[in-house]
Design a protein around this motif. Structure first.
Motif, short mmCIF file in Angstrom:
data_model
loop_
_atom_site.label_atom_id
_atom_site.label_comp_id
_atom_site.label_asym_id
_atom_site.label_seq_id
_atom_site.Cartn_x
_atom_site.Cartn_y
_atom_site.Cartn_z
N LYS A 99 -111.40 -101.61 -1.04
CA LYS A 99 -110.58 -100.46 -0.63
C LYS A 99 -111.22 -99.14 -1.07
O LYS A 99 -111.34 -98.20 -0.27
N VAL A 100 -111.62 -99.06 -2.33
CA VAL A 100 -112.19 -97.79 -2.79
C VAL A 100 -113.55 -97.52 -2.14
O VAL A 100 -113.91 -96.37 -1.91
N THR A 101 -114.28 -98.58 -1.82
CA THR A 101 -115.56 -98.39 -1.14
C THR A 101 -115.36 -97.94 0.29
O THR A 101 -116.14 -97.13 0.82
N THR A 102 -114.30 -98.40 0.92
CA THR A 102 -113.96 -97.92 2.26
C THR A 102 -113.68 -96.42 2.24
O THR A 102 -114.15 -95.67 3.11
N LEU A 103 -112.94 -95.97 1.24
CA LEU A 103 -112.65 -94.54 1.11
C LEU A 103 -113.92 -93.74 0.83
O LEU A 103 -114.13 -92.66 1.42
N ALA A 104 -114.76 -94.26 -0.06
CA ALA A 104 -116.01 -93.56 -0.38
C ALA A 104 -116.89 -93.43 0.86
O ALA A 104 -117.50 -92.39 1.10
N GLY A 105 -116.95 -94.50 1.65
CA GLY A 105 -117.76 -94.48 2.86
C GLY A 105 -117.26 -93.48 3.88
O GLY A 105 -118.05 -92.78 4.53
N ALA A 106 -115.94 -93.39 4.03
CA ALA A 106 -115.36 -92.44 4.97
C ALA A 106 -115.67 -91.00 4.55
O ALA A 106 -115.99 -90.14 5.39
N LYS A 107 -115.58 -90.73 3.26
CA LYS A 107 -115.86 -89.38 2.76
C LYS A 107 -117.33 -89.02 2.97
O LYS A 107 -117.65 -87.92 3.43
N ALA A 108 -118.23 -89.95 2.62
CA ALA A 108 -119.65 -89.67 2.77
C ALA A 108 -120.03 -89.47 4.23
O ALA A 108 -120.81 -88.57 4.57
N THR A 109 -119.48 -90.30 5.11
CA THR A 109 -119.81 -90.20 6.53
C THR A 109 -119.29 -88.89 7.12
O THR A 109 -119.99 -88.22 7.91
N THR A 110 -118.07 -88.51 6.76
CA THR A 110 -117.50 -87.25 7.26
C THR A 110 -118.37 -86.07 6.86
O THR A 110 -118.67 -85.18 7.68
N VAL A 111 -118.80 -86.04 5.61
CA VAL A 111 -119.62 -84.94 5.13
C VAL A 111 -121.01 -84.98 5.76
O VAL A 111 -121.56 -83.94 6.14
N ALA A 112 -121.59 -86.15 5.89
CA ALA A 112 -122.92 -86.27 6.48
C ALA A 112 -122.96 -85.69 7.89
O ALA A 112 -123.91 -84.98 8.27
N ARG A 113 -121.93 -85.96 8.67
CA ARG A 113 -121.89 -85.44 10.04
C ARG A 113 -121.72 -83.93 10.03
O ARG A 113 -122.28 -83.22 10.89
N ARG A 114 -120.99 -83.42 9.05
CA ARG A 114 -120.74 -81.98 8.98
C ARG A 114 -122.00 -81.20 8.60
O ARG A 114 -122.24 -80.10 9.10
N ILE A 115 -122.79 -81.76 7.69
CA ILE A 115 -123.94 -81.00 7.17
C ILE A 115 -125.25 -81.36 7.86
O ILE A 115 -126.32 -80.90 7.45
N ALA A 116 -125.19 -82.16 8.90
CA ALA A 116 -126.40 -82.66 9.54
C ALA A 116 -127.33 -81.56 10.01
O ALA A 116 -128.56 -81.66 9.85
N ALA A 117 -126.79 -80.50 10.58
CA ALA A 117 -127.63 -79.43 11.09
C ALA A 117 -128.26 -78.61 9.97
O ALA A 117 -129.44 -78.26 10.02
N ALA A 118 -127.48 -78.32 8.94
CA ALA A 118 -127.97 -77.50 7.84
C ALA A 118 -128.90 -78.26 6.90
O ALA A 118 -129.84 -77.68 6.34
N HIS A 119 -128.62 -79.56 6.71
CA HIS A 119 -129.41 -80.37 5.77
C HIS A 119 -129.74 -81.71 6.44
O HIS A 119 -129.18 -82.74 6.08
N PRO A 120 -130.67 -81.69 7.40
CA PRO A 120 -130.92 -82.88 8.21
C PRO A 120 -131.55 -84.05 7.46
O PRO A 120 -131.52 -85.18 7.94
#
Length: 210
Positions: free
Chosen positions: A47-68
């Protein structure tokens, strides 16, 4: 290579900084309660790993252009105590009930970790895992508990306690990794970084770069 911490936790940021990293902080907007309803029968670690993965993925998509070509680290912690998995208490009375239930007992602080390595703005490699540390709680007096709750510190942290703050007065001891209780396991994070092809010591030399 930039390191991005997908967490608003000042404790996690402090641990990473003390360990030689200076990550960019990006807070993920994830509906944790809704996400947990999608994995009702998962183990606490899952459960906690599912939450961690969702947070990391959300941020990765957001910062992709600035920090590819960044490395994104996501974490989520919950306390498994009395056969219940709990996060941050919603209010003072919830925190009080939890403390009365766990005082004099032991619980497991479970933290999920996800490390994503970006390449040209896309998620290229993923490594996940969770760490568990046993926490042995003291039995604060009613006056001590009232004073602790009045600080409102317990409302901001998983399990309604801290190890590195005021709550540390009411922890008798731990069995396992102390950094995991604070919110991010350094040993596990080192292994996950290695799994995506990043040596943690290489990040030490890049922390001063813009």
């Amino acid at each position: 290579m930039r390191v991005v911490l997908a967490s608003a936790s000042p404790a996690r940021l402090s641990v990473l900084r003390a360990a030689g990293l200076n990550p960019i902080v990006e807070v993920a907007d994830v509906d944790e309660e809704a996400l947990l309803t999608t994995v009702p029968h998962a183990s606490p670690g899952e459960k906690v790993t599912t939450l961690a993965g969702a947070k990391a993925t959300t941020v990765a998509r957001r910062i992709a252009a600035a920090h590819p070509d960044a490395v994104v680290i996501g974490c989520d912690s919950m306390l498994h105590v009395n056969s219940e998995l709990v996060g941050k208490p919603a209010d003072v009375e919830t925190a009080r009930r939890r403390w009365r239930a766990m005082a004099g007992r032991s619980g497991e602080l479970v933290t999920g970790h996800t490390v994503l390595r970006m390449a040209d703005g896309e998620i290229d490699r993923v490594a996940e895992g969770h760490a568990v540390t046993v926490v042995r709680f003291a039995e604060p007096t009613d006056a001590e508990l009232d004073a602790y709750l009045a600080t409102r510190e317990p409302l901001a942290v998983a399990g309604a306690f801290t190890l590195d703050g005021l709550g540390g007065w009411f922890v008798e001891g731990i069995d396992g990794d102390p950094s995991n209780v604070i919110g991010i396991s350094l040993p596990l994070t080192r292994r996950l970084l290695r799994a995506v092809g990043v040596g943690v010591t290489d990040l030490w030399t890049s922390v001063s770069e813009p």
